[in-house]
Write an enzyme that holds these catalytic residues in place. Sequence first.
Site, mmCIF file in Angstrom:
data_model
loop_
_atom_site.group_PDB
_atom_site.id
_atom_site.type_symbol
_atom_site.label_atom_id
_atom_site.label_comp_id
_atom_site.label_asym_id
_atom_site.label_seq_id
_atom_site.Cartn_x
_atom_site.Cartn_y
_atom_site.Cartn_z
ATOM 1 N N ASP A 126 -54.497 -65.660 -18.807
ATOM 2 C CA ASP A 126 -53.442 -66.565 -19.246
ATOM 3 C C ASP A 126 -52.304 -65.785 -19.904
ATOM 4 O O ASP A 126 -52.368 -64.552 -20.001
ATOM 5 C CB ASP A 126 -54.095 -67.578 -20.214
ATOM 6 C CG ASP A 126 -53.359 -68.895 -20.269
ATOM 7 O OD1 ASP A 126 -52.397 -69.076 -19.509
ATOM 8 O OD2 ASP A 126 -53.755 -69.764 -21.079
ATOM 9 N N HIS A 127 -51.322 -66.515 -20.401
ATOM 10 C CA HIS A 127 -50.105 -65.963 -21.021
ATOM 11 C C HIS A 127 -50.182 -64.519 -21.532
ATOM 12 O O HIS A 127 -50.975 -64.210 -22.412
ATOM 13 C CB HIS A 127 -49.690 -66.808 -22.225
ATOM 14 C CG HIS A 127 -49.293 -68.175 -21.873
ATOM 15 N ND1 HIS A 127 -48.002 -68.522 -21.603
ATOM 16 C CD2 HIS A 127 -50.027 -69.298 -21.720
ATOM 17 C CE1 HIS A 127 -47.957 -69.793 -21.311
ATOM 18 N NE2 HIS A 127 -49.164 -70.301 -21.365
ATOM 19 N N GLU A 154 -49.932 -71.285 -28.130
ATOM 20 C CA GLU A 154 -51.265 -70.981 -27.665
ATOM 21 C C GLU A 154 -51.536 -69.520 -27.983
ATOM 22 O O GLU A 154 -50.806 -68.648 -27.535
ATOM 23 C CB GLU A 154 -51.349 -71.214 -26.151
ATOM 24 C CG GLU A 154 -52.757 -71.079 -25.634
ATOM 25 C CD GLU A 154 -52.810 -71.307 -24.133
ATOM 26 O OE1 GLU A 154 -51.879 -71.869 -23.569
ATOM 27 O OE2 GLU A 154 -53.801 -70.894 -23.553
ATOM 28 N N HIS A 199 -48.064 -77.103 -24.989
ATOM 29 C CA HIS A 199 -49.440 -76.686 -25.299
ATOM 30 C C HIS A 199 -49.946 -77.517 -26.461
ATOM 31 O O HIS A 199 -49.210 -77.792 -27.392
ATOM 32 C CB HIS A 199 -49.474 -75.206 -25.709
ATOM 33 C CG HIS A 199 -49.216 -74.275 -24.568
ATOM 34 N ND1 HIS A 199 -48.275 -73.290 -24.612
ATOM 35 C CD2 HIS A 199 -49.802 -74.189 -23.355
ATOM 36 C CE1 HIS A 199 -48.281 -72.623 -23.474
ATOM 37 N NE2 HIS A 199 -49.192 -73.144 -22.689
ATOM 38 N N HIS A 243 -48.748 -76.124 -17.120
ATOM 39 C CA HIS A 243 -49.337 -75.690 -18.390
ATOM 40 C C HIS A 243 -49.384 -76.857 -19.362
ATOM 41 O O HIS A 243 -48.571 -77.772 -19.271
ATOM 42 C CB HIS A 243 -48.508 -74.556 -19.005
ATOM 43 C CG HIS A 243 -48.824 -73.223 -18.425
ATOM 44 N ND1 HIS A 243 -49.380 -72.208 -19.153
ATOM 45 C CD2 HIS A 243 -48.704 -72.765 -17.165
ATOM 46 C CE1 HIS A 243 -49.569 -71.160 -18.364
ATOM 47 N NE2 HIS A 243 -49.161 -71.472 -17.155
ATOM 48 N N ASN A 292 -53.526 -76.260 -16.331
ATOM 49 C CA ASN A 292 -54.243 -75.652 -17.456
ATOM 50 C C ASN A 292 -54.724 -76.728 -18.423
ATOM 51 O O ASN A 292 -53.981 -77.632 -18.773
ATOM 52 C CB ASN A 292 -53.322 -74.696 -18.212
ATOM 53 C CG ASN A 292 -52.987 -73.463 -17.396
ATOM 54 O OD1 ASN A 292 -53.393 -73.334 -16.239
ATOM 55 N ND2 ASN A 292 -52.255 -72.550 -17.998
HETATM 56 ZN ZN LIG Z 1 -49.865 -72.122 -21.028
#
Ligand SMILES: [Zn+2]
Length: 356
Positions: free
Chosen positions: A104-105, A177, A223, A261, A283
């Site tokens: 992820d990110h 996040e 998020h 996301h 996500n």
């Molecule tokens: Zn994300």
Amino acid sequence: MAQLKPGVVTGKDYLTLVAAAKAGGYALPAVNVSSSSTINAVLEAAAKNQADVIIQLSNGGAQFYAGQGMKDSFKAKVLGAVSAALHTHLLAEHYGVCVVLHTDHANKGLIPWVDALLDHGEAYFKQYGKPLFSSHMLDLSEESMEFNLDECARVLKRMAPLNMSLEIELGVTGGEEDGIGSELEESADNSHLYTQPEDVLQAYDRLSPIGHFSVAASFGNVHGVYKPGNVQLRPEILKNSQALIEKQHKTAAKPLNLVFHGGSGSEKDKITEAVSYGVFKMNIDTDLQFAYSEAIGKFVTENPKAFLYQVDPETDKPYKKFYDPRKYLRLAEQNMVARLNEAFEDLGSKGKSLAL
Ligand SMILES: [Zn+2]
């Protein structure tokens, strides 16, 4: 319908999976994991729903997987991700579903993390002829467009020979996040939360000649779960981005592989609409964290003495069967599976596994 061998899918098989989801009008949940317990719960849920699934690690999740007591935290972020990937490679095929492995990110500060994972990926490829991860993400949406695309191009050039895909981010997903992301400003115009289709076109022009990539475009998604009303989801941004590329490049319908996301807490009709515009991955993290912990909280509340005494001071009843971590972690896994049943349903992927 295309069929694939169960297990972790990469390269051509990954592309088949993405294409099948887009053609079939469904998306796969991408679940953030941080332990073997959460990975196994995702595999269990996928098998139960006869659905394929995406397992992903944030840098923090990877670090936790290696152990937060590990002194070198950068090393832990790398080795934790590798360890979780090896765990998944070994077990996924035995659950009989296809699994995409992803990270992820990674913002600017975490580019070295992705490069270190690619070092491991190249070594793994040499040995097994396939990559360790199906894909990685670079989230350089807070940098200039030029820096974002330059870095994405550089990393994709490293990934393409390994048959890996890159997820990029254009526009900023609200919320936070693992310390990545931006604060939501109450009643601000939040226009930075919406991706411009022209930016998507620029990314397509630059990256599609290099290799396979997907785009996390921001359409008001955030998020975490907040009180509704702060940001408006505008999935038509996804539709407009697809239409612009289609027109400019005379491609078939829905040329972009889109990622949603911040799926937790989103309205169901907006999810359905986003999926219809070519979202193949959504996500979901926060809702599953809550499901996991909710079950433990309930169990502790119902059996408070088992978490204070090994043996009941009044009745002499031994509490080993209650405080054995397997007891409440299993309840946590089962509740996570129950929440994932809902996700597969919402995304239309229940019963759609391509695994033979
Ligand atoms: Zn994300």
